[in-house]
Enzyme design. Structure first.
Site, short mmCIF file in Angstrom:
data_model
loop_
_atom_site.label_atom_id
_atom_site.label_comp_id
_atom_site.label_asym_id
_atom_site.label_seq_id
_atom_site.Cartn_x
_atom_site.Cartn_y
_atom_site.Cartn_z
CB SER A 321 13.67 -19.81 70.38
OG SER A 321 15.03 -19.97 70.70
CG ASP A 332 19.47 -19.54 55.77
OD1 ASP A 332 18.81 -18.52 55.53
OD2 ASP A 332 20.34 -19.59 56.66
CE LYS A 346 15.10 -17.50 74.48
NZ LYS A 346 15.78 -18.75 74.07
#
Length: 417
Positions: A321, A332, A346
């Site tokens: 998470s 990214d 998650k």
């Protein structure tokens, strides 16, 4: 008191509050995949929020449920053998817990007063526990120790990472939520708890004495060739300042490259992880959070502290998470390599709601997306450099994943010269 009537009164109370004050409730969301014992039952800001659109039962449905409860109670009164042992409060709490559990979402949980107190205590940064972090397998419901903290009661008792807990004292684990298992392990300072675990196919028993603990969530050191190393165990409220201290100290020591270790980090507070990423990312979106109505909340970096040195982030199957928000953003933007194995997967966030009577509810409210719009829910973050951990029987301190991360960072340092 009829529990259904109490629930209706609560509904009316919240709806009246809603009319007086309409506001969003993004603050205090949780992004932990699991519960760390050192932090009671999760990490996040405990706050009261306004819930909109509550619907429980229509009049006919309510009557039907009341009738069925009366029938069940009549059967218990007439036939139940251990009538003198009935805990009426436990029955009432069981109705609420069962109602929430029936949603089928393992991250949405009802907390009784004792469990709610533990939640509030967790925010302070001190806790009474054994100093271990747990994760629960989404398929098998196995509860696994994902981390044992140094000098903790868990370490002193002999518990180890990877131990599968199947019993706590006389409570056998079957289909209980992770929060419930944690509530069994928690208790008063100075009291003992016995954990029954499976390790390498053997059933073992360990007794740990609960005590007040304060866990450092960040540890760091300078490794060879001026490569800084920061390990983050969870994203607590105190983690941001600890992380910033580590970065500044390593910088002052002449750091030329950095490894951030998020292995076995189960997650934590959304504000904390986004604030930490502001110390690293260029200008742009850190993460976006989308609720059931399609409303999107974006967390952004102004780029004023962009990290430009060679960077690697270590992850494993227990990195979850908030750890995935962190590693997903780094990946990214391409400012570092993710090293290890695919993360937990998650991609949803929870909100803790105060129900106004000493109890609380943790509810899944939204899904999050990485800067490039990726959802990692049930997928995880795939590493750029995949390397499985391999234990070395001859050298328990050996860490082939960390070695690979060092190799990646040092190669980048060489390329920049």
């Amino acid at each position: 008191m009829n529990p259904l009537e109490e629930k209706t009164e609560l509904e009316e109370k919240i709806e009246q509050e809603q009319k007086r004050e309409k506001k969003k409730f993004w603050k205090g969301v949780l992004c932990g995949a699991a519960v760390t014992l050192c932090l009671a039952v999760g990490v996040g800001i405990f706050c009261t929020a306004i819930v909109s659109g509550i619907h429980i039962f229509s009049s006919s449905e309510k009557k039907q449920v009341e009738n069925k409860l009366q029938i069940i109670q009549a059967i218990i009164d007439k036939y139940y053998l251990y009538e003198d042992e009935i805990d009426q409060d436990a029955l009432e709490q069981g109705i609420y817990a069962g109602y929430v559990n029936a949603l089928g979402d393992k991250y949405t949980v009802y907390y009784n007063e004792e469990e709610t107190d533990a939640l509030q205590e967790s925010v302070s940064g001190t806790y009474t526990g054994i100093g271990a972090a747990l994760l629960q397998n989404t398929t098998s419901n196995e509860v696994v120790i994902s981390k044992v903290y140094k000098d903790s009661p868990a370490e002193e008792a002999g518990l180890k990472e990877g131990d599968v807990i199947y019993q706590v004292d006389d409570h056998t684990i079957s289909d209980q939520s992770l929060d419930e298992v944690v509530s069994w392990i928690r208790g008063e300072e100075g009291t003992d708890v016995t954990l029954h675990v499976v390790r390498d196919g053997q059933q073992l028993e360990f007794k740990a004495t609960r005590k007040q603990l304060e866990t450092p969530t960040v540890v760091y050191e300078m490794k060879e060739n001026q490569v800084g190393y920061i390990a983050v165990s969870e994203f607590d409220e105190v983690t941001l300042s600890q992380f910033e201290t580590a970065l500044n100290d390593l910088d002052g020591q002449g750091m030329e490259g950095l490894i951030i270790d998020l292995r076995s980090n189960p997650g934590g507070n959304l504000d904390t992880v986004t604030d930490m990423l502001k110390l690293l990312l260029p200008k742009g979106t850190i993460v976006s959070v989308k609720d059931k109505a399609g409303n999107v909340e974006e967390y952004k970096s102004d780029g004023s502290h962009e990290f430009t040195k060679p960077l690697a982030v270590l992850v494993n199957q227990y990195s979850a998470s908030a750890s995935e928000i962190f590693s997903g953003a780094i990946q990214d933007y391409g400012i570092g390599d993710i090293v290890g194995v695919t993360t937990y997967g998650k991609g949803v966030v929870q909100q803790i709601l105060d129900l106004g009577d000493g109890t609380a509810m943790k509810i899944t409210i939204a899904e999050y997306f990485t800067p490039n719009g990726r959802s990692i829910n049930k997928k995880g973050v795939t590493p750029d450099v995949e390397v499985e951990y391999q234990a070395d029987e001859n050298d328990p301190t050996a860490d082939n994943q960390l070695d690979k991360a060092m190799e990646v960072v040092q190669q980048k340092m060489q390329d920049e010269k």
